[in-house]
Design an enzyme around this catalytic site. Sequence first.
Site, short mmCIF file in Angstrom:
data_model
loop_
_atom_site.label_atom_id
_atom_site.label_comp_id
_atom_site.label_asym_id
_atom_site.label_seq_id
_atom_site.Cartn_x
_atom_site.Cartn_y
_atom_site.Cartn_z
N ILE A 102 0.84 -1.20 0.00
CA ILE A 102 0.00 0.00 0.00
C ILE A 102 0.88 1.25 0.00
O ILE A 102 0.59 2.23 -0.70
CB ILE A 102 -0.95 -0.04 1.22
N SER A 157 1.73 -7.35 10.24
CA SER A 157 0.30 -7.39 9.92
C SER A 157 -0.21 -8.77 9.51
O SER A 157 -1.08 -8.86 8.65
CB SER A 157 -0.04 -6.35 8.86
N THR A 189 -7.00 -0.82 10.49
CA THR A 189 -7.57 -2.00 9.84
C THR A 189 -8.97 -2.29 10.35
O THR A 189 -9.32 -1.96 11.50
CB THR A 189 -6.67 -3.23 10.14
N TYR A 243 -3.09 -8.70 16.38
CA TYR A 243 -2.89 -7.73 15.29
C TYR A 243 -3.89 -6.57 15.44
O TYR A 243 -3.50 -5.39 15.52
CB TYR A 243 -3.04 -8.43 13.93
N LYS A 262 -3.34 -2.52 16.75
CA LYS A 262 -3.75 -1.37 15.93
C LYS A 262 -4.71 -0.48 16.73
O LYS A 262 -4.64 0.74 16.69
CB LYS A 262 -4.42 -1.86 14.64
N PHE A 281 -10.46 -21.31 2.99
CA PHE A 281 -10.49 -21.51 4.44
C PHE A 281 -11.92 -21.50 4.97
O PHE A 281 -12.40 -20.49 5.47
CB PHE A 281 -9.65 -20.45 5.14
N ARG A 310 -9.82 -20.68 9.07
CA ARG A 310 -8.57 -20.09 9.56
C ARG A 310 -8.90 -19.33 10.84
O ARG A 310 -9.91 -18.62 10.90
CB ARG A 310 -8.06 -19.12 8.48
N1 NAD Z 1 -3.02 -5.14 2.80
C1 NAD Z 1 -4.21 -5.00 3.40
O1 NAD Z 1 -5.24 -5.48 2.89
C2 NAD Z 1 -4.32 -4.25 4.70
C3 NAD Z 1 -5.58 -4.20 5.32
C4 NAD Z 1 -5.70 -3.49 6.50
C5 NAD Z 1 -4.62 -2.81 7.04
N2 NAD Z 1 -3.40 -2.89 6.44
C6 NAD Z 1 -2.28 -2.18 7.04
O2 NAD Z 1 -1.68 -1.38 6.04
C7 NAD Z 1 -0.29 -1.28 6.24
C8 NAD Z 1 0.45 -1.67 4.97
O3 NAD Z 1 0.05 -2.97 4.59
P1 NAD Z 1 0.75 -3.68 3.35
O4 NAD Z 1 -0.16 -4.76 2.89
O5 NAD Z 1 1.21 -2.65 2.38
O6 NAD Z 1 1.99 -4.36 4.08
P2 NAD Z 1 3.49 -4.57 3.56
O7 NAD Z 1 4.06 -5.65 4.43
O8 NAD Z 1 3.51 -4.78 2.10
O9 NAD Z 1 4.16 -3.20 3.91
C9 NAD Z 1 4.66 -2.87 5.18
C10 NAD Z 1 6.01 -2.22 4.98
O10 NAD Z 1 6.51 -1.81 6.24
C11 NAD Z 1 7.91 -2.12 6.31
N3 NAD Z 1 8.26 -2.27 7.71
C12 NAD Z 1 7.76 -3.17 8.60
N4 NAD Z 1 8.33 -3.00 9.81
C13 NAD Z 1 9.21 -1.96 9.70
C14 NAD Z 1 10.09 -1.31 10.60
N5 NAD Z 1 10.18 -1.69 11.88
N6 NAD Z 1 10.81 -0.27 10.13
C15 NAD Z 1 10.74 0.14 8.84
N7 NAD Z 1 9.92 -0.46 7.93
C16 NAD Z 1 9.17 -1.50 8.36
C17 NAD Z 1 8.05 -3.39 5.51
O11 NAD Z 1 9.35 -3.62 5.03
C18 NAD Z 1 7.06 -3.16 4.37
O12 NAD Z 1 7.67 -2.53 3.26
C19 NAD Z 1 0.03 -2.14 7.45
O13 NAD Z 1 0.13 -1.31 8.58
C20 NAD Z 1 -1.17 -3.06 7.56
O14 NAD Z 1 -1.40 -3.44 8.89
C21 NAD Z 1 -3.23 -3.59 5.28
#
Ligand code: NAD
Length: 330
Positions: A12, A77, A117, A141, A145, A205, A281
Amino acid sequence: MRVLVTGGAGYIGSVTVEALVAAGHEPVVLDDCSTGHAGAVPAGVTHLRQNYTVEASTMAALRDHRIDAILHCAARSLVGESIREPARYYRQNVAGGIALLDAARAAGVDRVVFSSTAAVYGEPEITPIPEDAPLRPINPYGETKRTFEGALEWYGRAYGMRSVSLRYFNAAGASAAFGEVHDPETHLIPNILRSVERNEELTLFGGDYPTADGTPIRDYIHVIDLADAHIRALEATGADDAPGFAAYNLGSGTGFSVLQVVAAAEAVVGHAIPTRIGPRREGDPPVLIASTDRARETLGWEPRHGTLAEMIGSAWTWRQGHPAGYADGA
Ligand SMILES: NC(=O)c1ccc[n+]([C@@H]2O[C@H](COP(=O)([O-])OP(=O)(O)OC[C@H]3O[C@@H](n4cnc5c(N)ncnc54)[C@H](O)[C@@H]3O)[C@@H](O)[C@H]2O)c1
């Protein structure tokens, strides 16, 4: 606006950084690439490969780059991992988040937008879920949040921080340049597409949920629509009358069952996708659908790519153009 994007090398984050550049802002990515990819940072954007939970170096990054606002996307996450290893989630998402906020206070940065989330709601009693529904997460998780949202609210009251929490439902799709690469991958759409690429049967799942076809219902939101909401939220934190804290759901407001998503993917790839029903799950509620009225009314946000065809189609196009994921292989 100069925006520090934690997690800007993630799924994202990368699409949002791309949108920030297109909107004339100056993002700086802070990402240790623990789950992200250096190749997901757009060319020309500064990438600080460091850990946001280390307060001193995060404060230096905020000062050195004269940051106006923080977009905090980085997190652990994975629901299942959070149940097995809650310490990791409290350490990163809560303690690490506080280190980030204290770095921001020390550096004089008082605007924050946070990736929250739908998991903060747990198993909601009302569908579609409004933002003022009770927050009763059913896994660490979601709990971490929710806890960080609480910190944002209290930092607003005590220290004048202005923050927006964006509660994403299920992010899906890709931009032309950036898509979703996770290992392990727990999300439905990339897992369907991977099973197509590998010509493997897909395990779903659970087929005994209290829904019309027995599979869970989720609200999917195109990652490009999410990116647009982030820019609106960032701009909102700069208004003279910006509240100390506000939360918005981001979804399309429509629910699709797992089997409906599989059917939509079959239409995109042009053939049947073999599936089998496996066990449920842990931590999966039956139905999660967002009420999106608040984001529409207050941020003027409107999802523009709300069909499964667009979300799955863009993800499929991106994967076909990036068969090995990102070049860094991470
Ligand atoms: N993908 C979804 O459907 C979804 C849904 C709800 C919420 N979210 C939230 O959105 C956010 C992004 O999700 P995503 O799917 O892009 O995840 P992602 O894992 O692709 O991206 C997270 C990024 O954070 C970086 N990161 C993690 N810990 C770190 C640290 N300590 N220091 C520096 N960088 C760090 C990772 O390297 C990664 O690039 C997250 O907070 C997740 O909880 C995602």
